[in-house]
Design an enzyme around this catalytic site. Sequence first.
Site, PDB file in Angstrom:
ATOM      1  CG  ASP A   1       8.928   4.215   1.857  1.00 33.18           C
ATOM      2  OD1 ASP A   1       8.889   3.364   1.262  1.00 33.18           O
ATOM      3  OD2 ASP A   1       8.323   5.245   2.147  1.00 33.18           O
TER       4      ASP A   1
ATOM      5  CG  HIS B   1       5.503   5.989  -0.503  1.00 32.67           C
ATOM      6  ND1 HIS B   1       6.253   5.059   0.007  1.00 32.67           N
ATOM      7  CD2 HIS B   1       4.336   5.560  -0.905  1.00 32.67           C
ATOM      8  CE1 HIS B   1       5.727   4.095  -0.182  1.00 32.67           C
ATOM      9  NE2 HIS B   1       4.703   4.219  -0.585  1.00 32.67           N
TER      10      HIS B   1
HETATM   11  P1  NAX Z   1      -7.324  -2.256  -0.863  1.00 30.02           P
HETATM   12  O1  NAX Z   1      -7.814  -2.096  -1.921  1.00 30.02           O
HETATM   13  O2  NAX Z   1      -7.296  -3.549  -0.001  1.00 30.02           O
HETATM   14  O3  NAX Z   1      -8.254  -1.304   0.219  1.00 30.02           O
HETATM   15  C1  NAX Z   1      -8.606   0.039  -0.302  1.00 30.02           C
HETATM   16  C2  NAX Z   1      -9.941   0.083   0.106  1.00 30.02           C
HETATM   17  O4  NAX Z   1     -10.066   1.542   0.043  1.00 30.02           O
HETATM   18  C3  NAX Z   1     -11.088  -0.258  -0.335  1.00 30.02           C
HETATM   19  O5  NAX Z   1     -11.913  -1.061   0.679  1.00 30.02           O
HETATM   20  C4  NAX Z   1     -12.158   0.599  -1.237  1.00 30.02           C
HETATM   21  O6  NAX Z   1     -13.141   0.298  -1.000  1.00 30.02           O
HETATM   22  C5  NAX Z   1     -11.619   1.694  -0.258  1.00 30.02           C
HETATM   23  N1  NAX Z   1     -11.909   3.182  -1.087  1.00 30.02           N
HETATM   24  C6  NAX Z   1     -11.519   3.420  -2.487  1.00 30.02           C
HETATM   25  N2  NAX Z   1     -11.965   4.562  -2.447  1.00 30.02           N
HETATM   26  C7  NAX Z   1     -12.369   5.168  -1.342  1.00 30.02           C
HETATM   27  C8  NAX Z   1     -13.152   6.495  -0.863  1.00 30.02           C
HETATM   28  N3  NAX Z   1     -13.058   7.316  -1.710  1.00 30.02           N
HETATM   29  N4  NAX Z   1     -13.460   6.633   0.342  1.00 30.02           N
HETATM   30  C9  NAX Z   1     -13.195   5.654   1.424  1.00 30.02           C
HETATM   31  N5  NAX Z   1     -12.521   4.379   0.726  1.00 30.02           N
HETATM   32  C10 NAX Z   1     -12.356   4.072  -0.289  1.00 30.02           C
HETATM   33  O7  NAX Z   1      -5.779  -1.231  -0.666  1.00 30.02           O
HETATM   34  P2  NAX Z   1      -4.858  -1.425   0.715  1.00 30.02           P
HETATM   35  O8  NAX Z   1      -3.893  -2.480   0.339  1.00 30.02           O
HETATM   36  O9  NAX Z   1      -5.514  -1.286   1.975  1.00 30.02           O
HETATM   37  O10 NAX Z   1      -3.966  -0.144   0.372  1.00 30.02           O
HETATM   38  C11 NAX Z   1      -4.573   1.113   0.419  1.00 30.02           C
HETATM   39  C12 NAX Z   1      -3.731   2.217  -0.208  1.00 30.02           C
HETATM   40  O11 NAX Z   1      -2.435   2.099   0.577  1.00 30.02           O
HETATM   41  C13 NAX Z   1      -3.262   1.980  -1.651  1.00 30.02           C
HETATM   42  O12 NAX Z   1      -3.524   3.370  -2.146  1.00 30.02           O
HETATM   43  C14 NAX Z   1      -1.780   1.631  -1.601  1.00 30.02           C
HETATM   44  O13 NAX Z   1      -1.139   2.074  -2.692  1.00 30.02           O
HETATM   45  C15 NAX Z   1      -1.532   2.350  -0.379  1.00 30.02           C
HETATM   46  N6  NAX Z   1      -0.138   2.029   0.302  1.00 30.02           N
HETATM   47  C16 NAX Z   1       0.716   3.024   0.542  1.00 30.02           C
HETATM   48  C17 NAX Z   1       1.972   2.624   1.085  1.00 30.02           C
HETATM   49  C18 NAX Z   1       2.703   3.985   1.901  1.00 30.02           C
HETATM   50  O14 NAX Z   1       3.889   3.568   2.273  1.00 30.02           O
HETATM   51  N7  NAX Z   1       2.459   5.030   1.762  1.00 30.02           N
HETATM   52  C19 NAX Z   1       2.482   1.401   1.660  1.00 30.02           C
HETATM   53  C20 NAX Z   1       1.318   0.130   1.349  1.00 30.02           C
HETATM   54  C21 NAX Z   1       0.362   0.628   0.359  1.00 30.02           C
HETATM   55  O15 NAX Z   1       0.773   0.208  -0.952  1.00 30.02           O
END
Ligand code: NAX
Length: 327
Positions: free
Chosen positions: A159, A187
């Site tokens: 952000d 956030h």
């Molecule tokens: P993806 O869905 O591409 O990848 C998430 C991965 O996490 C998957 O491979 C899944 O198998 C794995 N996973 C799920 N539960 C798990 C667990 N208990 N232990 C270990 N691995 C696990 O998501 P992606 O685009 O990489 O985003 C990841 C997270 O970042 C999401 O929650 C998203 O909302 C968040 N974000 C946060 C941002 C921020 O500024 N704070 C911005 C970007 C993003 O939106």
Amino acid sequence: TTTPVNVTVTGAAGQIGYALLFRIASGQLLGPDTPVKLRLLEIPQGVKAAEGTAMELDDCAFPLLAGIDIFDDPKQGFEGANVALLVGARPRSKGMERGDLLEANGGIFGPQGEAINAGAADDIRVLVVGNPANTNALIAQQHAPDVPAERFTAMTRLDHNRALSQLASKTGAPVSAIKNLTIWGNHSATQYPDIFHATVDGKNAAELVDQSWLESDFIPTVAKRGAAIIEARGASSAASAANAAIDHVHDWVNGTADDSWTSAAIVSDGSYGVPEGLISSFPVRAKGGKWEIVQGLEISEFSRGKIDASVNELVEERDAVKELGLV
Ligand code: NAX
């Protein structure tokens, strides 16, 4: 140092993981003199894809990469971790209420906090990226009573960087000319990007733009940028999120420059009226490996209202996870 630093990354097989791991392994997280060992944590369904990413990491022959291990058990994944990037989370699916979302993520971040408490290194530093990031960080922190609370942080650096870029393009100045911008609060769409203390080439930023641009353009554009990326790209921010995670940890470990501050969600000490213990975004500097909240900023009535609105949302999230027995 020549002893490798253990970096645990959860959600390693996801899209942020794919953008993040190569940069960590190339030395951009901790600097060009620090070898790293990667510990990738996934759920069982994600392990095979993580193995594929690990093969590609091998194929880069990064001189600083001292090893890669893959786990589907948090206890093992966080064993000896010095830095933990908690990226994997449960996304909101159709029809999911906020309570369901918080509960599903409590089931992830509670056990991860416990595993960090049990097995991480004494100098563990945690950055939560997975949403809802602030409250997920709070849940993990509350499950790690033996780890100093200040080691748990959540990411608002994306952000912050978005706000820098928007202000730069509005004023025609390079990003490097902008100092002392702040993201306050959660956030989420309630976050408050504050330019009243920011300067552009030494001039007060708020005086360079009009209030209507600030209110109807800048603030909503920064707060809704994630949705705009999804709309344009057909997928959520990944490389920019990974970049922000690198910035956050790099600054935390190596310190921020003296002439500016940045933004990070850290445990509140009550500064600026943010209830103690909440993980909320503040203007921060890093010194000696610790975040410090920039003190003494004058907060206008306009800013106060915006900060309070976002902090109130964090209070509601905390109360909801309390009620669910997650903290
Ligand atoms: P993806 O869905 O591409 O990848 C998430 C991965 O996490 C998957 O491979 C899944 O198998 C794995 N996973 C799920 N539960 C798990 C667990 N208990 N232990 C270990 N691995 C696990 O998501 P992606 O685009 O990489 O985003 C990841 C997270 O970042 C999401 O929650 C998203 O909302 C968040 N974000 C946060 C941002 C921020 O500024 N704070 C911005 C970007 C993003 O939106």
